[in-house]
Scaffold this motif. Structure first.
Motif, mmCIF file in Angstrom:
data_model
loop_
_atom_site.group_PDB
_atom_site.id
_atom_site.type_symbol
_atom_site.label_atom_id
_atom_site.label_comp_id
_atom_site.label_asym_id
_atom_site.label_seq_id
_atom_site.Cartn_x
_atom_site.Cartn_y
_atom_site.Cartn_z
ATOM 1 N N THR A 98 -49.595 3.701 30.726
ATOM 2 C CA THR A 98 -48.578 3.010 31.532
ATOM 3 C C THR A 98 -47.746 3.957 32.378
ATOM 4 O O THR A 98 -47.068 3.527 33.308
ATOM 5 N N GLY A 99 -47.777 5.245 32.041
ATOM 6 C CA GLY A 99 -46.910 6.192 32.711
ATOM 7 C C GLY A 99 -45.530 6.207 32.081
ATOM 8 O O GLY A 99 -45.166 5.329 31.284
ATOM 9 N N TYR A 100 -44.757 7.226 32.412
ATOM 10 C CA TYR A 100 -43.412 7.379 31.844
ATOM 11 C C TYR A 100 -42.502 7.933 32.926
ATOM 12 O O TYR A 100 -42.731 9.019 33.454
ATOM 13 N N TRP A 101 -41.477 7.144 33.272
ATOM 14 C CA TRP A 101 -40.508 7.607 34.281
ATOM 15 C C TRP A 101 -39.556 8.605 33.640
ATOM 16 O O TRP A 101 -38.972 8.342 32.596
ATOM 17 N N PHE A 102 -39.446 9.753 34.281
ATOM 18 C CA PHE A 102 -38.628 10.828 33.721
ATOM 19 C C PHE A 102 -37.790 11.427 34.839
ATOM 20 O O PHE A 102 -38.319 11.797 35.902
ATOM 21 N N GLU A 103 -36.489 11.512 34.597
ATOM 22 C CA GLU A 103 -35.612 12.141 35.581
ATOM 23 C C GLU A 103 -35.590 13.643 35.349
ATOM 24 O O GLU A 103 -35.110 14.119 34.319
ATOM 25 N N CYS A 104 -36.124 14.382 36.296
ATOM 26 C CA CYS A 104 -36.214 15.834 36.164
ATOM 27 C C CYS A 104 -34.874 16.482 36.500
ATOM 28 O O CYS A 104 -33.949 15.821 36.996
ATOM 29 N N ILE A 105 -34.776 17.779 36.237
ATOM 30 C CA ILE A 105 -33.490 18.445 36.407
ATOM 31 C C ILE A 105 -33.084 18.563 37.872
ATOM 32 O O ILE A 105 -31.932 18.866 38.167
ATOM 33 N N ASP A 106 -34.040 18.322 38.788
ATOM 34 C CA ASP A 106 -33.671 18.319 40.211
ATOM 35 C C ASP A 106 -33.137 16.962 40.658
ATOM 36 O O ASP A 106 -32.880 16.750 41.849
ATOM 37 N N GLY A 107 -32.986 16.029 39.688
ATOM 38 C CA GLY A 107 -32.440 14.716 39.995
ATOM 39 C C GLY A 107 -33.459 13.707 40.464
ATOM 40 O O GLY A 107 -33.108 12.559 40.734
ATOM 41 N N ILE A 108 -34.719 14.103 40.584
ATOM 42 C CA ILE A 108 -35.777 13.205 41.048
ATOM 43 C C ILE A 108 -36.478 12.584 39.840
ATOM 44 O O ILE A 108 -36.877 13.295 38.899
ATOM 45 N N SER A 109 -36.641 11.258 39.867
ATOM 46 C CA SER A 109 -37.390 10.568 38.815
ATOM 47 C C SER A 109 -38.867 10.533 39.195
ATOM 48 O O SER A 109 -39.217 10.186 40.333
ATOM 49 N N ARG A 110 -39.720 10.907 38.258
ATOM 50 C CA ARG A 110 -41.162 10.959 38.503
ATOM 51 C C ARG A 110 -41.886 10.155 37.440
ATOM 52 O O ARG A 110 -41.458 10.081 36.291
ATOM 53 N N LEU A 111 -43.041 9.599 37.854
ATOM 54 C CA LEU A 111 -43.867 8.811 36.947
ATOM 55 C C LEU A 111 -44.972 9.707 36.407
ATOM 56 O O LEU A 111 -45.924 10.045 37.114
ATOM 57 N N PHE A 112 -44.848 10.108 35.145
ATOM 58 C CA PHE A 112 -45.773 11.059 34.551
ATOM 59 C C PHE A 112 -46.838 10.362 33.712
ATOM 60 O O PHE A 112 -46.543 9.403 32.980
ATOM 61 N N PHE A 113 -48.068 10.878 33.802
ATOM 62 C CA PHE A 113 -49.184 10.417 32.989
ATOM 63 C C PHE A 113 -49.756 11.621 32.233
ATOM 64 O O PHE A 113 -50.361 12.501 32.840
ATOM 65 N N PRO A 114 -49.547 11.694 30.918
ATOM 66 C CA PRO A 114 -50.097 12.828 30.158
ATOM 67 C C PRO A 114 -51.610 12.712 29.994
ATOM 68 O O PRO A 114 -52.144 11.609 29.780
ATOM 69 N N ILE A 115 -52.300 13.843 30.114
ATOM 70 C CA ILE A 115 -53.750 13.902 29.911
ATOM 71 C C ILE A 115 -54.079 15.154 29.101
ATOM 72 O O ILE A 115 -53.275 16.082 29.019
ATOM 73 N N ILE A 116 -55.258 15.176 28.496
ATOM 74 C CA ILE A 116 -55.775 16.385 27.868
ATOM 75 C C ILE A 116 -56.757 16.997 28.856
ATOM 76 O O ILE A 116 -57.826 16.443 29.102
ATOM 77 N N LEU A 117 -56.385 18.121 29.439
ATOM 78 C CA LEU A 117 -57.211 18.754 30.465
ATOM 79 C C LEU A 117 -58.238 19.703 29.860
ATOM 80 O O LEU A 117 -59.390 19.745 30.298
#
Length: 861
Positions: free
Chosen positions: A293-312
């Motif tokens: 589903t993704g995970y919205w995360f507010e980074c320290i630069d103030g920008i919210s990003r939609l992250f998708f974890p994967i095993i690379l």
């Protein structure tokens, strides 16, 4: 941190220059393509603006001194009694101006426990796995939630600015076209492909996981099974470093004890695999829902990003790879965890076979489970050597366990070189008698010492289990033993095989791969494969006579090496050792002093304290750097605009001289070295050199007159050189530390150098004397060298077969002067015992010299 609103430099249509770097961002990043001058690109790569440092990063310790005492006690693995004694000694000598408030071991433990709350710690869970006849067995699993650990990094002001979230395609302009290169996971194809599958705006958070059983020597047969994670979105110097952003233990898997009544039976092996995957699910369960589903995360630069974890990337020895991939191992018909190569073809490193995929595997398993007859199910699973066990990696979207399973240089050395090529070499040398064995050891001992390269006095009768030592033995073998099989055609062929193996390994070790080096690496692999086929045919290895078989998986795995590099980045991204994190508080001395029953719990608590310590140390170092920069700025401001620093001089940056000696007159120098032909007419030859150099470079003579040195004039000797040069591999500044010292650690050491003769030519030489000569207001840093550029005639067959670049020394009386600024880099050379005065360039000391020498070989017909 990569900013989503990053703007390109103006004028993409500007005229191209050699070495310009083009960066193509993934279309879903909404970042335009940019072309940077090489110097600008390099600065971007190395300079990341971090947030201002924490003003008191040592908290929850009361003072900085308190933390540094606790840090040292932890790193030294002091037990409770030793820690108390250490604290008492410090308190007895207190009063040096720094506040020290720790009273005893309990104060340190309390502080570490308080610090532990700020970072993701371990959780203990129980997994239940069906055994037989309705019996269920339970096992303890310790794990650090993977997603929470990643979020710790994303929140850390010292680490977060270094994250890269969007895939890139990098290429370098060679004068006619752009040539693509790979230097990080996000510059490789897999990262790009995953981002293409994500919803718009989605950013991959890619994990590298390493799993391997490790013997805890303090407990005899007791083993641990740690899982180490790294974040592939961080640059290699951070994720492979020792600091807070480096590899971290995120799990401690249970080890199923062997049962004599069931050991080896297929159902019991399946049970052990099921325990592994059920346990591994605990490590992955925190990222599994976010991968879908993704995970919205507010980074320290103030920008919210939609992250998708994967095993690379999954890195492990073959035994663990089989468990990860749920295949049946070496005795099965298809033993490779990446492709469907038949077992009888394992010696083939070139032919391609269909790749395994998670989707096709799961479909086959589902079909097999639909068969009512057990024999039919087994037959279908055996068709691809699969096990009827649910894979933990199904939980994580956009992850294919077979694509993630990766080539590992460390294990390749242990398997292909140490267990096969090196064993064959020892056997053939042993057949020649004890004198040959001694000769090989003498050859290794006589090789020059070089930084970051192990030096060996004996190798033939010692068993090495350390991967780095095996690697260095392989790199040096040709130069130590090129003459050992002069009368043996089979031995000479084996040396060719070993040289070819080392060539492939050197290409695998490159920190940056271009399309050109990948092509060269594939060619080297073809040569290695052809030579090995000849050797196997001559020895009959693997036949029914019981000879050592070359049909083994670590030989075949080279077939996937360069595809892996293109897919995931260079091999340094996952060539790691579990022992990197089994240091300090986890070492033997610590474990021997604990009487706890819960070994895993104690180890992981110590590891978490290590994480806290590294976090505080990272921010403390950042504060020190910030304060130093402020002090430097203040000093420059006070000094005024006319002040200059040696660091601003490019010439000074290229070569620095050190270990300064007392100044001596020319007459004293010539008297001291009167028996050394290199110093014959030292002053006269130097006078001629200086005048010729000034004239050749159209430089005005001092005071308008030719230089005329007098016997009483002085020079100053130096016995150390630091040479900075741009690496041919990753184009970054690299440093060689060279010696020109008659008594360096009780032995003479006169290193060799590669130096520029003119714009198009360079040569090799050995340092004899490094010195500075002052004339009028100018200082000339120079070196007297023994030239290794005498004609060698037609290259010998052995030199070509073993890729030995032969050098021949001129007479010592023909020594010459060079400017130290003409030194390109240091080199190591090995003496040819069969021809006095001849030497070979040891091109395997590092990847830069390897590439330079490959260029030279390309000019030889």
């Amino acid at each position: 941190m990569q900013h989503d609103n990053q703007s390109p430099p103006p004028g993409l249509d500007q005229p191209l220059e050699l070495d310009d770097i083009k960066t193509e961002y993934h279309p879903r990043s909404n970042l335009p393509t940019r072309i940077d001058r090489f110097a600008d690109f390099s600065r971007q790569h190395t300079a990341v603006h971090s947030a201002p440092p924490k003003p008191e990063p040592w908290k929850p310790f009361r003072t900085r001194f308190d933390f540094e005492v606790a840090e040292l006690a932890h790193e030294a693995a002091l037990n409770k009694d030793q820690t108390n004694r250490f604290i008492n000694l410090l308190r007895r000598c207190a009063g040096g101006g720094e506040s020290f408030t720790i009273k005893n071991h309990g104060d340190i433990s309390d502080a570490w426990n308080n610090a532990s709350h700020g970072l993701t710690s371990f959780t203990k869970s129980i997994v239940s796995v069906p055994f037989r006849n309705d019996e269920v067995r339970e096992y303890n699993v310790h794990y650090r939630p993977l997603w929470d650990w990643a979020c710790d990094l994303l929140r850390d002001p010292a680490i977060a600015p270094h994250f890269v979230f969007d895939a890139q395609r990098l290429s370098k302009y060679n004068g006619t076209s752009f040539v693509r290169f790979f230097d990080e996971p996000w510059t490789a194809t897999r990262f790009w492909d995953v981002q293409s599958q994500l919803p718009p705006g989605g950013k991959p958070i890619a994990f590298i996981l390493y799993a391997d059983k490790s013997k805890l020597s303090s407990f005899g047969r007791e083993k641990g099974y740690p899982v180490i994670a790294r974040c592939a979105n961080l640059p290699v110097e951070i994720r492979n470093g020792d600091g807070i952003g480096g590899g971290r233990v995120v799990g401690w898997l249970p080890i199923v004890k062997e049962d004599k009544a069931h050991s080896g039976k297929p159902w019991f092996v399946n049970f052990k695999n099921a325990v592994w995957h059920e346990s591994f699910k605990k490590i992955l369960e925190s990222i599994a829902p976010h991968s879908k589903t993704g995970y919205w995360f507010e980074c320290i630069d103030g920008i919210s990003r939609l992250f998708f974890p994967i095993i690379l990337i999954l890195s492990a020895d073959y035994e663990e790879q089989c468990v990860m991939a749920l295949i049946r191992g070496l005795r099965s018909n298809f033993p490779c965890p990446v492709c469907l190569i038949p077992r009888e073809e394992l010696s083939n490193m070139l032919q391609t076979y269909p790749l395994r995929t998670s989707a096709e595997t799961q479909a086959l398993i589902a079909s097999a489970r639909g068969r009512a007859v057990a024999e039919d199910r087994e037959k279908m699973l055996k068709s691809q050597a699969l096990r009827d066990v649910d894979s933990a990696f199904q939980m994580v979207a956009y992850t294919d366990v077979y694509q993630a399973t990766s080539f590992d240089r460390l294990h390749a050395h242990g398997g292909l070189f140490a267990d096969h090529l090196w064993t064959e070499f020892q056997r053939l040398v042993g057949e020649q008698g004890r004198s040959a064995v001694t000769e090989v050891d003498t050859g290794y001992e006589s090789l020059p010492r070089w930084r970051n390269l192990n030096h060996f006095d004996q190798v033939m009768l010692i068993s090495f289990t350390d991967g780095t030592k095996n690697e260095d033995i392989s790199k040096l073998l040709i130069f130590a033993a090129h003459d050992i099989f002069e009368l043996s055609e089979l031995g000479h062929l084996l040396l060719q095989c070993i040289r070819a193996f080392v060539d492939v390994d050197m290409y695998a070790a490159l920190e940056v791969h271009t399309e050109d080096t990948i092509r060269s690496g594939r060619t080297a692999l073809e040569i290695f494969s052809e030579l090995m086929a000849k050797y196997i045919a001559k020895t009959g290895a693997g036949d029914e006579d019981g000879a050592k078989s070359w049909k083994f998986i670590k030989k075949h795995s080279n077939a996937h090496l360069f595809d892996d590099i293109i897919s995931k980045g260079v091999t340094r991204n996952y060539n790691t050792k579990v022992n990197e994190k089994m240091h300090g508080p986890l070492k033997e001395s610590y474990l021997q002093r604990t009487n706890f029953k819960n070994v895993a719990g104690q180890i992981l608590r110590a590891d978490h304290w290590s994480l806290c310590s590294e976090s505080i140390r990272t921010h403390l170092d950042a504060l020190d750097r910030y304060n130093q920069m402020q002090a430097d700025d203040d000093e420059r401001e006070l000094a005024g605009p006319d002040s200059e620093s040696n660091d601003s001089d490019p010439q000074a940056l290229h070569v620095r001289l050190g270990a300064q000696q007392n100044s001596q007159s020319f007459s004293a120098i010539e008297d001291f070295y009167q028996s050394d032909g290199a110093f014959k007419d030292f002053r006269i030859k130097l006078t001629y050199y200086l005048n010729a150099a000034l004239q050749r470079n159209n430089i005005q003579f001092p005071n308008g007159q030719r230089i005329k040195l007098k016997p009483a004039d002085m020079i100053t000797e130096f016995r150390y050189l630091r040479v900075n040069y741009e690496s041919r591999v990753d184009w970054r500044m690299t440093t060689d530390h060279l010696r020109c010292n008659p008594n360096f650690y009780n032995a003479p050491r006169y290193d060799c150098v590669m130096f520029q003769v003119d714009e198009n030519h360079f040569a090799f030489a050995r340092l004899i004397l490094v010195f500075e000569c002052s004339i009028a207001n100018d200082t000339y840093p120079l070196a007297l060298v023994h030239l290794y550029n005498a004609p060698i005639g037609q290259r010998r067959r052995k030199d070509k077969d073993l890729k030995l670049w032969r050098l021949r020394a001129r007479k010592r009386v023909e020594s010459a002067f060079i400017s130290v600024q003409s030194i390109i880099r240091g080199v190591a050379v090995a003496a040819d015992r069969t021809t006095s005065g001849d030497f070979f360039v040891i091109d395997t000391i590092d990847t830069d010299l390897f590439l330079r020498m490959q260029e030279m070989w390309s000019t030889v017909t």
